[in-house]
Design a protein around this motif. Structure first.
Motif, PDB file in Angstrom:
ATOM      1  N   UNK A   1     -11.649  -1.258   2.109  1.00 13.16           N
ATOM      2  CA  UNK A   1     -11.802  -1.487   0.670  1.00 13.16           C
ATOM      3  C   UNK A   1     -11.278  -2.842   0.230  1.00 13.16           C
ATOM      4  N   UNK A   2     -10.688  -3.601   1.162  1.00 13.54           N
ATOM      5  CA  UNK A   2     -10.250  -4.955   0.853  1.00 13.54           C
ATOM      6  C   UNK A   2      -8.807  -5.092   0.417  1.00 13.54           C
ATOM      7  N   UNK A   3      -7.970  -4.078   0.670  1.00 13.84           N
ATOM      8  CA  UNK A   3      -6.554  -4.132   0.287  1.00 13.84           C
ATOM      9  C   UNK A   3      -5.772  -4.928   1.324  1.00 13.84           C
ATOM     10  N   UNK A   4      -4.852  -5.766   0.857  1.00 21.37           N
ATOM     11  CA  UNK A   4      -4.006  -6.547   1.762  1.00 21.37           C
ATOM     12  C   UNK A   4      -3.145  -5.616   2.615  1.00 21.37           C
ATOM     13  N   UNK A   5      -2.941  -5.974   3.877  1.00 20.08           N
ATOM     14  CA  UNK A   5      -2.252  -5.102   4.832  1.00 20.08           C
ATOM     15  C   UNK A   5      -0.841  -4.748   4.381  1.00 20.08           C
ATOM     16  N   UNK A   6      -0.121  -5.707   3.763  1.00 20.10           N
ATOM     17  CA  UNK A   6       1.265  -5.437   3.372  1.00 20.10           C
ATOM     18  C   UNK A   6       1.369  -4.579   2.113  1.00 20.10           C
ATOM     19  N   UNK A   7       0.248  -4.295   1.459  1.00 22.99           N
ATOM     20  CA  UNK A   7       0.262  -3.478   0.244  1.00 22.99           C
ATOM     21  C   UNK A   7      -0.227  -2.047   0.491  1.00 22.99           C
ATOM     22  N   UNK A   8      -0.778  -1.810   1.673  1.00 24.81           N
ATOM     23  CA  UNK A   8      -1.420  -0.523   1.923  1.00 24.81           C
ATOM     24  C   UNK A   8      -0.451   0.645   1.800  1.00 24.81           C
ATOM     25  N   UNK A   9       0.773   0.503   2.320  1.00 28.55           N
ATOM     26  CA  UNK A   9       1.705   1.638   2.294  1.00 28.55           C
ATOM     27  C   UNK A   9       2.035   2.072   0.868  1.00 28.55           C
ATOM     28  N   UNK A  10       2.047   1.142  -0.073  1.00 29.03           N
ATOM     29  CA  UNK A  10       2.339   1.508  -1.461  1.00 29.03           C
ATOM     30  C   UNK A  10       1.111   2.135  -2.137  1.00 29.03           C
ATOM     31  N   UNK A  11      -0.075   1.679  -1.753  1.00 23.22           N
ATOM     32  CA  UNK A  11      -1.303   2.262  -2.295  1.00 23.22           C
ATOM     33  C   UNK A  11      -1.448   3.712  -1.833  1.00 23.22           C
ATOM     34  N   UNK A  12      -1.084   3.989  -0.587  1.00 26.52           N
ATOM     35  CA  UNK A  12      -1.230   5.352  -0.063  1.00 26.52           C
ATOM     36  C   UNK A  12      -0.342   6.347  -0.801  1.00 26.52           C
TER      37      UNK A  12
ATOM     38  N   UNK B   1       2.874  13.542  -0.865  1.00 22.90           N
ATOM     39  CA  UNK B   1       3.620  12.493  -1.576  1.00 22.90           C
ATOM     40  C   UNK B   1       4.985  12.265  -0.919  1.00 22.90           C
ATOM     41  N   UNK B   2       5.676  13.363  -0.604  1.00 25.84           N
ATOM     42  CA  UNK B   2       7.000  13.246   0.013  1.00 25.84           C
ATOM     43  C   UNK B   2       6.911  12.528   1.355  1.00 25.84           C
ATOM     44  N   UNK B   3       5.895  12.884   2.155  1.00 29.15           N
ATOM     45  CA  UNK B   3       5.725  12.230   3.447  1.00 29.15           C
ATOM     46  C   UNK B   3       5.418  10.750   3.308  1.00 29.15           C
ATOM     47  N   UNK B   4       4.627  10.395   2.305  1.00 29.03           N
ATOM     48  CA  UNK B   4       4.300   8.993   2.085  1.00 29.03           C
ATOM     49  C   UNK B   4       5.517   8.193   1.631  1.00 29.03           C
ATOM     50  N   UNK B   5       6.346   8.802   0.784  1.00 29.37           N
ATOM     51  CA  UNK B   5       7.551   8.113   0.300  1.00 29.37           C
ATOM     52  C   UNK B   5       8.561   7.947   1.431  1.00 29.37           C
TER      53      UNK B   5
ATOM     54  N   UNK C   1       7.932   7.818   4.460  1.00 27.16           N
ATOM     55  CA  UNK C   1       7.360   6.917   5.446  1.00 27.16           C
ATOM     56  C   UNK C   1       7.329   5.455   5.043  1.00 27.16           C
ATOM     57  N   UNK C   2       7.824   5.118   3.876  1.00 25.35           N
ATOM     58  CA  UNK C   2       7.895   3.713   3.481  1.00 25.35           C
ATOM     59  C   UNK C   2       8.811   2.938   4.426  1.00 25.35           C
ATOM     60  N   UNK C   3       8.523   1.662   4.632  1.00 28.08           N
ATOM     61  CA  UNK C   3       9.332   0.846   5.539  1.00 28.08           C
ATOM     62  C   UNK C   3      10.798   0.811   5.126  1.00 28.08           C
ATOM     63  N   UNK C   4      11.037   0.907   3.815  1.00 22.69           N
ATOM     64  CA  UNK C   4      12.422   0.839   3.323  1.00 22.69           C
ATOM     65  C   UNK C   4      13.196   2.121   3.618  1.00 22.69           C
ATOM     66  N   UNK C   5      12.536   3.183   4.034  1.00 22.37           N
ATOM     67  CA  UNK C   5      13.229   4.456   4.303  1.00 22.37           C
ATOM     68  C   UNK C   5      13.168   4.755   5.805  1.00 22.37           C
ATOM     69  N   UNK C   6      12.146   5.512   6.260  1.00 25.86           N
ATOM     70  CA  UNK C   6      12.071   5.844   7.691  1.00 25.86           C
ATOM     71  C   UNK C   6      10.820   5.289   8.363  1.00 25.86           C
TER      72      UNK C   6
ATOM     73  N   UNK D   1      -8.906  13.077   5.743  1.00 29.14           N
ATOM     74  CA  UNK D   1      -9.036  11.922   6.636  1.00 29.14           C
ATOM     75  C   UNK D   1      -8.467  10.658   6.001  1.00 29.14           C
ATOM     76  N   UNK D   2      -8.468  10.619   4.680  1.00 26.91           N
ATOM     77  CA  UNK D   2      -7.886   9.471   3.988  1.00 26.91           C
ATOM     78  C   UNK D   2      -6.392   9.388   4.298  1.00 26.91           C
ATOM     79  N   UNK D   3      -5.708  10.542   4.381  1.00 26.96           N
ATOM     80  CA  UNK D   3      -4.280  10.540   4.692  1.00 26.96           C
ATOM     81  C   UNK D   3      -4.026  10.240   6.160  1.00 26.96           C
ATOM     82  N   UNK D   4      -4.899  10.751   7.043  1.00 27.44           N
ATOM     83  CA  UNK D   4      -4.757  10.460   8.462  1.00 27.44           C
ATOM     84  C   UNK D   4      -4.910   8.971   8.742  1.00 27.44           C
ATOM     85  N   UNK D   5      -5.911   8.367   8.102  1.00 27.36           N
ATOM     86  CA  UNK D   5      -6.283   6.993   8.428  1.00 27.36           C
ATOM     87  C   UNK D   5      -6.369   6.140   7.174  1.00 27.36           C
ATOM     88  N   UNK D   6      -5.330   6.239   6.333  1.00 26.01           N
ATOM     89  CA  UNK D   6      -5.343   5.504   5.066  1.00 26.01           C
ATOM     90  C   UNK D   6      -5.482   4.010   5.278  1.00 26.01           C
ATOM     91  N   UNK D   7      -4.845   3.502   6.330  1.00 21.33           N
ATOM     92  CA  UNK D   7      -4.913   2.063   6.567  1.00 21.33           C
ATOM     93  C   UNK D   7      -6.339   1.606   6.864  1.00 21.33           C
TER      94      UNK D   7
END
Length: 501
Positions: free
Chosen positions: A304-315, A172-176, A178-183, A292-298
């Motif tokens: 699964x049909x998620x919009x590209x700009x929403x993927x980082x928040x879904x992860x 969770x910490x790594x995903x947060x 890694x958000x575009x708004x942070x690092x 593998x979901x964390x390695x290649x979440x995108x």
């Protein structure tokens, strides 16, 4: 050095020790899994630009994907190296000092990562991932051992399971972070890769103030006084005779025996089914496809049909799911037991993998199927966190004695990292080639693992090592129960006589 007041200890000491060891330990494993998803495009662009500048070569898409896959998966090879050297390190330096020395690999990897962009070298990123993988491989083996040997028997499962809780928190910490708004932005990706140095520094500052594993001090070092002091600090009260007697009994049983080497366990019939169990469960933990979901979440959410700009928040939601599930498992493991939670987790993962496959199959014809696909991913991760994520790390501590435990963790860790490397390398190609059927192999692994647990794994909750060993003897010496029982009684009489003396 701790003051005299600190040496008296309190129940809080055990909690703080767990936090200190884990924040620079298994948290790193989850953190370094997660931070590689956000800078995917930026690092791929960096690799392409490096080839173009050095050799005037424009890489094809599949070549960029291959280099990126190597960068991601080389972490697993580093983890394998770490798992192999963790056993000898714990025997020579002890559990606590091993965790402290482990930060050398982490800091060196962080330094390479943060300078790789200025040096225009993607090779430095690869080396950094190897070093960080070594750090994770050591901590994934040593930390559960340290916790299992330091916790009281009635809390052994919950304390050992905290390793999985911190792994999920690291995700969770790594995903947060890694958000575009942070690092997770293009100018900052090298700082994101090096940010793992901060938890390591916290551990270096705090862990020296806590005691070594009491079992290591008494059984490996033969220092009874230091063992009693460590127990007093960790328990916050006078040491119970029954707990000290159990450690003394294990010391008597292993007196004169040197620590086992991994290959020796394969030749020892008395631990045959214990070894088979940890190898199968450790392999299944990675072959189930959860990491593998964390390695290649995108890749997964795009399918699964998620919009590209929403993927980082879904992860971020996926990591939060596993973190929540691990906390629930921590609360329930001493009530429900290891066997039920492990088997239940694999069965639920099998069900969700099948539903996920069906939803992907009908996604093009039914509009709401993409939402069902996302729901299946979340429930799959929840099921993983409720069982395999936590229980797997507890088993080697509970079913192997002090002399065999480091070697058992080496074997279990090796199986985990080898299979993580295999799934990490193959998963993007599975998604590409199998498309909506990409989770069918994982469903088969989960189903077979659940069957094995249900048929062969005895419950270990609240049992002493001798009681657990006697249950495995029925499998290890099948058809020789009577002979095995008389030998066990004779051995127990020897142990009691030596303890009395």
């Amino acid at each position: 050095m701790p003051s005299a007041e600190a040496q008296k200890g309190s129940p809080l000491t055990l909690v703080l020790m767990v936090a200190s060891a884990a924040i620079g330990g298994t948290l790193q494993y989850g953190y370094n899994l997660a931070i590689m998803n956000a800078p995917t495009i930026f690092i791929q662009t960096f690799v392409n630009e490096t080839f173009l500048e050095r050799w005037d070569i424009q890489l094809e898409d599949y070549q960029v994907t291959l280099v990126w896959t190597i960068i991601v998966s080389i972490f697993s090879l580093g983890g394998l190296i770490g798992a192999l050297i963790a056993g000898p390190m714990t025997i020579r330096f002890g559990r606590k000092k091993c965790l402290l020395l482990n930060n050398i690999f982490l800091m060196a990897g962080a330094l390479l990562a943060v300078t790789s962009r200025a040096a225009k070298s993607f090779e430095m990123i690869i080396i950094s991932r190897v070093l960080v993988g070594i750090n994770a491989g050591i901590s994934m083996n040593v930390q559960p051992m340290y916790f299992g040997e330091s916790a009281p028997k009635h809390l052994r499962g919950a304390i050992s399971l905290s390793s999985a809780v911190f792994t999920a928190f690291g995700v969770v910490l790594g995903q947060v972070v890694g958000l575009r708004e942070i690092l997770g932005s293009e100018p900052c990706w090298q700082y994101l890769l090096a940010s793992n140095a901060i938890p390591g520094f916290i551990q270096l500052v705090t862990l020296p103030w806590f005691p070594e594993s009491p079992r290591y001090l008494l059984i490996d070092r033969g220092d009874k006084e230091a063992c009693i002091k460590a127990l007093r600090r960790l328990r916050g009260c006078d040491v119970q005779n029954c707990e000290l007697d159990e450690i003394l009994q294990e010391q008597a049983e292993t007196r004169g025996m040197r620590p086992s080497r991994p290959w020796e366990l394969f030749a020892d019939r008395s631990v045959r089914w214990q070894l088979i169990t940890v190898m199968i469960i450790s392999s299944a933990m990675q072959l189930c496809g959860n990491d593998s979901i964390y390695f290649y979440a995108s890749y997964v959410f795009k399918e699964a049909g998620v919009a590209a700009d929403k993927i980082q928040y879904i992860t971020v939601g996926t990591g939060t799911c596993e973190f929540t599930a691990c906390i629930m498992c921590n609360l329930l493991i001493e009530r429900l037991g290891r066997r039920l939670m492990l088997m239940g987790g694999f069965i639920l993962m099998t069900i969700w993998a099948v539903v996920f496959t069906i939803s992907l199959w009908f996604e093009s014809s039914v509009s709401w199927m993409s939402y069902l696909s996302m729901a299946c991913i979340f429930t799959y991760i929840l099921s993983f966190g409720m069982g395999p994520a936590g229980v797997t790390g507890v088993l080697p501590t509970e079913i192997f004695n002090q002399t065999a435990r480091p070697a058992a963790y080496m074997i279990a860790g090796s199986m985990m990292w080898i299979n993580l490397f295999i799934t990490g390398m193959l998963f993007p190609f599975l998604v590409r080639e199998l498309s909506e059927f990409c989770f069918v192999p994982f469903a088969a692994v989960c189903l077979l693992s659940a069957l094995y647990v249900g048929l062969f794994l005895p419950e270990t909750k609240g049992k002493s090592l001798s009681a657990i060993t006697s249950e495995f003897h029925r499998l290890n010496f099948k058809g020789q129960e009577e002979k095995c029982g008389s030998q066990a009684q004779y051995r127990l009489a020897e142990v009691r006589l030596s303890t009395d003396l």
